[in-house]
Design a protein around this motif. Structure first.
Motif, short mmCIF file in Angstrom:
data_model
loop_
_atom_site.label_atom_id
_atom_site.label_comp_id
_atom_site.label_asym_id
_atom_site.label_seq_id
_atom_site.Cartn_x
_atom_site.Cartn_y
_atom_site.Cartn_z
N LEU A 151 0.81 -1.22 0.00
CA LEU A 151 0.00 0.00 0.00
C LEU A 151 0.84 1.27 0.00
O LEU A 151 0.32 2.34 -0.30
N THR A 152 2.13 1.14 0.32
CA THR A 152 2.97 2.35 0.39
C THR A 152 3.14 3.00 -0.98
O THR A 152 3.56 4.16 -1.05
N MET A 153 2.84 2.28 -2.04
CA MET A 153 3.02 2.83 -3.38
C MET A 153 1.77 3.56 -3.89
O MET A 153 1.79 4.13 -4.97
N GLY A 154 0.70 3.55 -3.11
CA GLY A 154 -0.55 4.12 -3.58
C GLY A 154 -1.05 5.27 -2.73
O GLY A 154 -0.33 5.80 -1.88
N PRO A 155 -2.29 5.67 -2.95
CA PRO A 155 -2.89 6.77 -2.21
C PRO A 155 -3.25 6.34 -0.80
O PRO A 155 -3.30 5.15 -0.49
N PRO A 156 -3.54 7.29 0.07
CA PRO A 156 -3.97 6.92 1.42
C PRO A 156 -5.31 6.20 1.38
O PRO A 156 -6.18 6.55 0.57
N PRO A 157 -5.49 5.20 2.21
CA PRO A 157 -6.74 4.43 2.20
C PRO A 157 -7.84 5.16 2.98
O PRO A 157 -7.59 6.15 3.67
N ALA A 158 -9.05 4.65 2.89
CA ALA A 158 -10.18 5.24 3.59
C ALA A 158 -10.25 4.71 5.01
O ALA A 158 -11.06 3.85 5.35
N VAL A 159 -9.34 5.20 5.84
CA VAL A 159 -9.29 4.81 7.25
C VAL A 159 -9.12 6.06 8.10
O VAL A 159 -8.83 7.15 7.60
N ASP A 160 -9.26 5.87 9.42
CA ASP A 160 -9.08 6.96 10.37
C ASP A 160 -7.73 6.88 11.08
O ASP A 160 -7.20 7.90 11.51
N LEU A 181 3.13 7.75 4.76
CA LEU A 181 2.54 8.31 5.97
C LEU A 181 2.31 9.82 5.82
O LEU A 181 1.33 10.36 6.37
N ASP A 182 3.18 10.49 5.09
CA ASP A 182 2.94 11.91 4.82
C ASP A 182 1.65 12.10 4.02
O ASP A 182 0.88 13.03 4.27
N ARG A 183 1.40 11.22 3.06
CA ARG A 183 0.16 11.30 2.31
C ARG A 183 -1.05 11.01 3.21
O ARG A 183 -2.11 11.63 3.05
N CYS A 184 -0.87 10.10 4.15
CA CYS A 184 -1.95 9.82 5.10
C CYS A 184 -2.24 11.04 5.97
O CYS A 184 -3.41 11.39 6.19
N LEU A 185 -1.20 11.68 6.49
CA LEU A 185 -1.41 12.88 7.30
C LEU A 185 -2.13 13.95 6.50
O LEU A 185 -3.04 14.62 7.01
#
Length: 238
Positions: A151-160, A181-185
Motif C-alpha cells: 500500500l505504500t506505493m498508492g494513495p492513502p486508504p479510507a481509514v481513520d 505516511l505523509d500522504r496519510c497525514l
C-alpha cells in the motif's frame, strides 16, 4: 476506484503464495507453526515459530532459496507495543477504521478489532503473512480484512488510523513508508508508530506517546523498551 477507497482484499478464501497452493499455505502454518499466547498480551494467540520449528528450512524446501523472510511468524517489539497500547486505551480505535500496515501475522490488527474498531484492514506484501493473519484473526474471533499488497506505493486508504509496527529497519523501506505516511497525514489520517528504535526510525517526525517493556522477534527470555509514537508533520515531532 476512488482515491480513498481501500484496495480489494478478502476476509476469507485462499491466497496463493508462490510455490504453495492456498490450501497448502493454511495447512503448512497449522502443521508447523503452533498457535500460542502473544507475549505480554492476555487473550490473544497467534501462530508463532518456535526454536524447534526449523522454519527457514521448511520454507526453502517448499518455496526455494528465494523465499521471503518469515518475519510474519514472530511478534515484533513495535507491534507488541501497539497491540498493548490499543488494548490499554481502546478509545484510540473505538468505532474508527484502522489499517495495520506491514501487518506480519496481524497482531496489531487483532488488538484493534478487540478494542472496538469499526473496521480493521491488515496489509502485507507476503502472501504467507496474509494467510497467517487470516488464521490468527479467525482464532481470536477478530473481523479483519486481509490485503496482500504494497500500500505504500498508492494513495492513502479510507481509514481513520494507520498503525505502523517495526517498518523502519531498512532505509529504502523507511523512506517509502515515510512518504506514504505523509500522504496519510495530508488526508487527515492519524498515524501511530510502534518501534523499539530500529536503525531508520525518523525520530524527528515522532512525538512519544507511551513506552512498554516487550519481547522482540521470538525472544522469550528477555525484553526491551519499545515506544508508541504519533507520526507528525515536518517540524512538529521530536
Amino acid at each position: 476506484m476512488d482515491s480513498l477507497d481501500p484496495p480489494a482484499g478478502r476476509r476469507s478464501g485462499m491466497i496463493n503464495p508462490a510455490g504453495i497452493s492456498g490450501y497448502d499455505a493454511e495447512a503448512f502454518i497449522r502443521a508447523n507453526i503452533p498457535l500460542v499466547a502473544a507475549p505480554s498480551i492476555a487473550g490473544i494467540r497467534v501462530h508463532t515459530a518456535q526454536p524447534s520449528t526449523g522454519l527457514w528450512r521448511l520454507l526453502e524446501s517448499r518455496r526455494g532459496a528465494g523465499a521471503l523472510s518469515p518475519y510474519w511468524a514472530y511478534p515484533w517489539a513495535g507491534g507488541i507495543a501497539l497491540a498493548m497500547h490499543f488494548l490499554a486505551h481502546p478509545e484510540i480505535v473505538w468505532q474508527r477504521r484502522v489499517l495495520d500496515l506491514g501487518a506480519g501475522g496481524g497482531l496489531v490488527a487483532i488488538a484493534a478489532a478487540k478494542a472496538g474498531a469499526a473496521s480493521v484492514t491488515a496489509a502485507d506484501i507476503d502472501p504467507l503473512a496474509a494467510v497467517a493473519t487470516k488464521l490468527n484473526a479467525v482464532a481470536n474471533g477478530a473481523d479483519v480484512l486481509v490485503v496482500q499488497d504494497d500500500l505504500t506505493m498508492g494513495p492513502p486508504p479510507a481509514v481513520d488510523v494507520v498503525a505502523v509496527g517495526d517498518l523502519f529497519y531498512d532505509q529504502d523501506l523507511a523512506l517509502r513508508v515515510t512518504a506514504f505516511l505523509d500522504r496519510c497525514l495530508a488526508a487527515g489520517i492519524e498515524v501511530l508508530v510502534g518501534d523499539p528504535g530500529r536503525a531508520f526510525l525518523p525520530y524527528q517526525r515522532l512525538r512519544p506517546v507511551a513506552d512498554y517493556q516487550v519481547a522482540d522477534f521470538g525472544e522469550t527470555s528477555a525484553t526491551k523498551p519499545a515506544g508508541v509514537f504519533s507520526f507528525t508533520r515536518e517540524g512538529e515531532g521530536g
